[in-house]
Design a protein around this motif. Structure first.
Motif, PDB file in Angstrom:
ATOM      1  N   ALA A 155       8.984 -39.816  -9.142  1.00  0.00           N
ATOM      2  CA  ALA A 155      10.036 -39.437 -10.088  1.00  0.00           C
ATOM      3  C   ALA A 155      10.883 -40.651 -10.450  1.00  0.00           C
ATOM      4  N   THR A 157      13.770 -40.978  -9.836  1.00  0.00           N
ATOM      5  CA  THR A 157      14.680 -41.202  -8.701  1.00  0.00           C
ATOM      6  C   THR A 157      13.997 -41.912  -7.537  1.00  0.00           C
ATOM      7  N   THR A 180      14.187 -36.793 -15.088  1.00  0.00           N
ATOM      8  CA  THR A 180      14.822 -36.042 -14.008  1.00  0.00           C
ATOM      9  C   THR A 180      15.133 -34.668 -14.597  1.00  0.00           C
ATOM     10  N   GLY A 181      14.418 -33.681 -14.123  1.00  0.00           N
ATOM     11  CA  GLY A 181      14.614 -32.340 -14.672  1.00  0.00           C
ATOM     12  C   GLY A 181      13.388 -31.489 -14.412  1.00  0.00           C
TER      13      GLY A 181
ATOM     14  N   THR B  30      11.587 -35.573  -6.898  1.00  0.00           N
ATOM     15  CA  THR B  30      12.798 -35.931  -7.644  1.00  0.00           C
ATOM     16  C   THR B  30      14.048 -35.739  -6.774  1.00  0.00           C
ATOM     17  N   LEU B  34      17.722 -37.808  -3.104  1.00  0.00           N
ATOM     18  CA  LEU B  34      19.085 -37.271  -3.036  1.00  0.00           C
ATOM     19  C   LEU B  34      19.376 -36.632  -1.688  1.00  0.00           C
ATOM     20  N   MET B 185      18.900 -25.206  -8.012  1.00  0.00           N
ATOM     21  CA  MET B 185      18.042 -26.358  -7.694  1.00  0.00           C
ATOM     22  C   MET B 185      17.538 -27.021  -8.979  1.00  0.00           C
ATOM     23  N   ARG B 186      17.229 -26.200  -9.984  1.00  0.00           N
ATOM     24  CA  ARG B 186      16.749 -26.743 -11.264  1.00  0.00           C
ATOM     25  C   ARG B 186      17.851 -27.547 -11.954  1.00  0.00           C
ATOM     26  N   VAL B 189      18.155 -30.937 -10.086  1.00  0.00           N
ATOM     27  CA  VAL B 189      17.060 -31.859 -10.367  1.00  0.00           C
ATOM     28  C   VAL B 189      17.257 -32.499 -11.754  1.00  0.00           C
ATOM     29  N   ALA B 190      17.985 -31.812 -12.639  1.00  0.00           N
ATOM     30  CA  ALA B 190      18.210 -32.354 -13.981  1.00  0.00           C
ATOM     31  C   ALA B 190      19.490 -33.187 -14.059  1.00  0.00           C
ATOM     32  N   ASN B 191      20.309 -33.120 -13.036  1.00  0.00           N
ATOM     33  CA  ASN B 191      21.600 -33.823 -13.063  1.00  0.00           C
ATOM     34  C   ASN B 191      21.843 -34.580 -11.763  1.00  0.00           C
ATOM     35  N   VAL B 192      20.851 -35.376 -11.398  1.00  0.00           N
ATOM     36  CA  VAL B 192      20.858 -35.979 -10.065  1.00  0.00           C
ATOM     37  C   VAL B 192      21.959 -37.010  -9.856  1.00  0.00           C
ATOM     38  N   GLN B 193      22.405 -37.651 -10.935  1.00  0.00           N
ATOM     39  CA  GLN B 193      23.333 -38.776 -10.735  1.00  0.00           C
ATOM     40  C   GLN B 193      24.727 -38.324 -10.317  1.00  0.00           C
TER      41      GLN B 193
END
Lengths: 267, 405
Positions: A155, A157, A180-181, B30, B34, B185-186, B189-193
């Motif tokens: 990924a 990340t 990322t998504g 992904t 984190l 969780m979805r 994964v789309a807003n990891v930062q």
């Protein structure tokens, strides 16, 4: 050489990337899946990915979630998915098949029995979304024993220092989750891919496939310029929902032309 | 073959985040970096006395801890056996134990420089607690809640909105807690930062089960000291309700090495354990992997996850925290179940005899207390975690009792 390695070796000689379309098993019924598998192979699919429906597909967007639900309603099970593979193999012994899904149904089937049955019936590789490297020892020994490729997700990340760890024990190809998504939402740009793919190339000799958010022949062409395969899922499921099997096969053909045109342009 | 038991049961999890064969980190790649970052940040925070001091400050002055230990004398008399004590976590700010964990996690989120909070919620208690700490610290908050739960917990939905949270109804699956967790969780994964996911129960990928447990252990630690002060000894039995299991692990964990204390977790039996409409993952499930951890799950023969059922939205979950699965397998904690009907009866009994309206979740624990207390001696002691208050439940209770409000 495994079927997957064979395909990538042949394509490398031709100087082009692969198209990997996706079929969610039993969406909306078994017959449709079977027709799609054969039809995709005849319309330019180099490898086919089959989604194994699961009640809780955490990495998937609304399109694949809904497809999985329809599949389960139509009676999909892991046994059923393997049966589909078995029937497809009666008429096609060359197109590699990769199963993609989540761990729990495999655990329920039994990892050892599942790997043995999958390999025997004609599966070439496995992508288990919720099985990161840290837990992969659960699957690797049985997959390896049966000659199944375990395809790993990488990924945005995944850091450079983590890449070697993630790729440890992977084979077949590397699946680059380009955003990322979740599946079928955003799309990576050409600039993103130009930045990300070399980073992965530096860490592995395996072919790199790009998925999540690849929808059109144009996007597939962009992917093909940078990577070794383009994976298209949600867009095809939507076409099937909106239109029919013929329309999906028309799209697969167009995608495949996009992929084939690209490398020539780049070369 | 002899099994050598470790000299403490409080050391878990191991380096891979496992309690025996349960737990672990079953997430997509992904999220993996984190999860590792979170683990490192939590370990650093745990080792930093200023982190605990800050948490203690908020627990005391904002939550109102320590919560009282109450001798439920009329109830004890009515049941005619053991002496019953309530650990009154329903007196916490926001009305349940959930806030203990939310404060710990939001302080960690701040340390990590995260600027956006997400959470899942079933009954809405965890959602309210998360929205509350987000209001307190001025962070934007998005709460995922099953569409069915949004409908049956309207007061809590309104509370969350008043507190400034965005409530997203989730209509995938059965529209309950499990589906809310999938969507949270979805989102993550789309807003990891920038996003920190505050999980509400002692489940999910490592380090969540251990971290949530640690933040909830304040319940058991206080109760232990209060019990010694009140009675000069530990209780004979400690009882708590189990959905995901955070209030129970918070009560049990400090007692795990005290072998004289029987520990009993009460799952939701819904319409009955043999009805296929319950939430009893330990009594009727088998081990599998969901939401990042290996644990007991309600599932069919193909490994598809089944929908749970309980009158209590907070217990309506087909899994359970992994440490409970381990404690179940090694036999340290007994896991039993109480039905919707039994919980409703206990709800009314507590209200009538003690003047305390309990949430439907601890009403399940109380239902089991009503079964065992009469068989125990008057000099024996039961400690029960009254982990939430029932104001949020009066509408659904009225409906079940056939009363129109």
């Amino acid at each position: 050489m495994s079927r997957i390695a064979g395909v990538f070796a042949a394509l490398k000689a031709q100087g082009r990337a692969a198209l990997i379309p996706f079929v969610e098993a039993y969406d909306p019924n078994r017959e449709t899946s079977l027709t799609l598998l054969s039809g995709m192979a005849e319309n330019g699919a180099d490898i086919i990915e089959i989604g194994m429906p699961f009640t809780d597909p955490m990495a998937d967007g609304p399109t694949i979630q809904a497809a999985g639900r329809r599949g389960l309603l139509a009676g999909a099970s892991l046994h059923g998915v393997l049966g589909l593979v078995e029937e497809f193999r009666r008429t096609n012994n060359h197109t590699p098949l990769v199963l993609m899904g989540y761990l729990n149904p495999i655990l329920s089937y039994g990892v050892e029995a599942f790997c043995a049955d999958a390999a025997r019936l004609g599966v070439d590789g496995l992508i288990v979304v919720d099985l990161p490297t840290e837990e992969a020892d659960l699957l690797l020994p049985d997959a390896g024993k049966n000659g199944l490729d375990v395809i790993r997700l990488v990924a945005p990340t995944t850091s450079d220092t983590r890449l070697p760890l993630v790729l440890e024990g992977s084979s077949g190809f590397v699946y680059y989750v380009s955003i990322t998504g979740i599946t079928g939402t955003r799309t990576a740009s050409a600039a993103d891919l130009a930045r990300d793919i070399p980073r992965i190339r530096a860490a592995t000799d395996l072919p790199i496939a790009v998925g999540f958010g690849v929808r059109t022949p144009e996007q597939a062409a962009v992917v093909a310029q940078h990577a070794d395969a383009a994976i298209v899922a949600s867009a095809l499921i939507e076409t099937l929902q909106r239109e029919n099997v013929d329309a999906v096969l028309r799209d697969v053909k167009a995608l495949s032309e996009g992929v084939r045109g690209a490398r020539q342009k780049a070369a | 073959m002899t099994t050598v038991l470790p000299n403490t049961l409080r050391n878990g999890p191991d380096g891979r985040g496992r309690f025996g064969e349960f737990g672990g980190r079953f997430v997509a790649e992904t999220l993996m970096p984190l999860i590792l970052e979170l683990e490192a940040a939590y370990e650093a925070a745990k080792a930093d006395p200023s982190f605990q001091a800050e948490l203690d400050y908020y627990l005391k002055h904002y939550v109102g801890r320590p919560s009282a230990l109450w001798h439920a004398e009329r109830l004890s008399k009515e049941l005619g056996g053991a002496k019953i004590y309530f650990k009154r976590d329903e007196l916490n700010h926001t009305g349940a134990h959930k806030i203990n964990n939310c404060l710990g996690q939001i302080l960690l989120a701040k340390r990590m420089g995260k600027t956006r909070i997400i959470a899942e919620t079933g009954a809405g208690q965890h959602g309210v607690a998360t929205a509350t700490v987000c209001a307190l610290f001025g962070l934007p908050c998005t709460v995922y809640m099953g569409a069915v739960d949004v409908e049956r917990q309207k007061p809590n939905v309104f509370r969350m909105k008043l507190l400034g949270a965005e409530v997203v109804p989730v209509s995938s699956g059965a529209g309950t807690l499990k589906d809310a967790m999938n969507d949270a969780m979805r989102d993550w994964v789309a807003n990891v930062q920038d996003t920190f996911y505050i999980i509400g129960t002692a489940a999910g990928p490592h380090p969540y089960p251990a971290m949530v447990r640690d933040f909830q252990c304040v319940i058991g630690e206080e109760a232990k000291a209060q019990m010694l002060e009140a009675e000069g000894r530990l209780p004979d039995v400690a009882v708590a309700a189990i959905g995901g299991g955070s209030n129970a692990i918070g009560l049990f964990h400090p007692f795990l090495d005290d072998t004289s204390v029987r520990l009993i977790g009460v799952e939701a039996a819904g319409h009955g354990l043999d009805s296929n409409e319950h939430a009893a993952s330990l009594s009727r499930g088998r081990p599998g992997v969901l939401h990042g951890n290996r644990t007991y799950l309600l599932q069919d023969d193909d490994g598809q996850i089944l929908e749970a059922h309980s009158i209590s939205a907070g217990l309506d979950y087909p899994g359970i925290g992994p440490e409970h699965s381990w404690l179940h397998d090694i036999g340290r904690v007994e896991y039993v179940a109480a039905t919707d009907k039994e919980a409703l009866a206990a709800f009314q009994l507590c209200t009538r005899t003690e003047g305390i309206i309990p949430a439907l979740e601890p009403s399940h624990a109380l239902a089991h207390v009503t079964k065992i207390a009469p068989k125990m001696g008057k000099d024996e002691i039961i400690l029960m975690n009254l982990c939430g208050r029932g104001d949020k439940d009066i509408f659904s209770v009225a409906k079940h009792l056939g009363v129109e409000l």
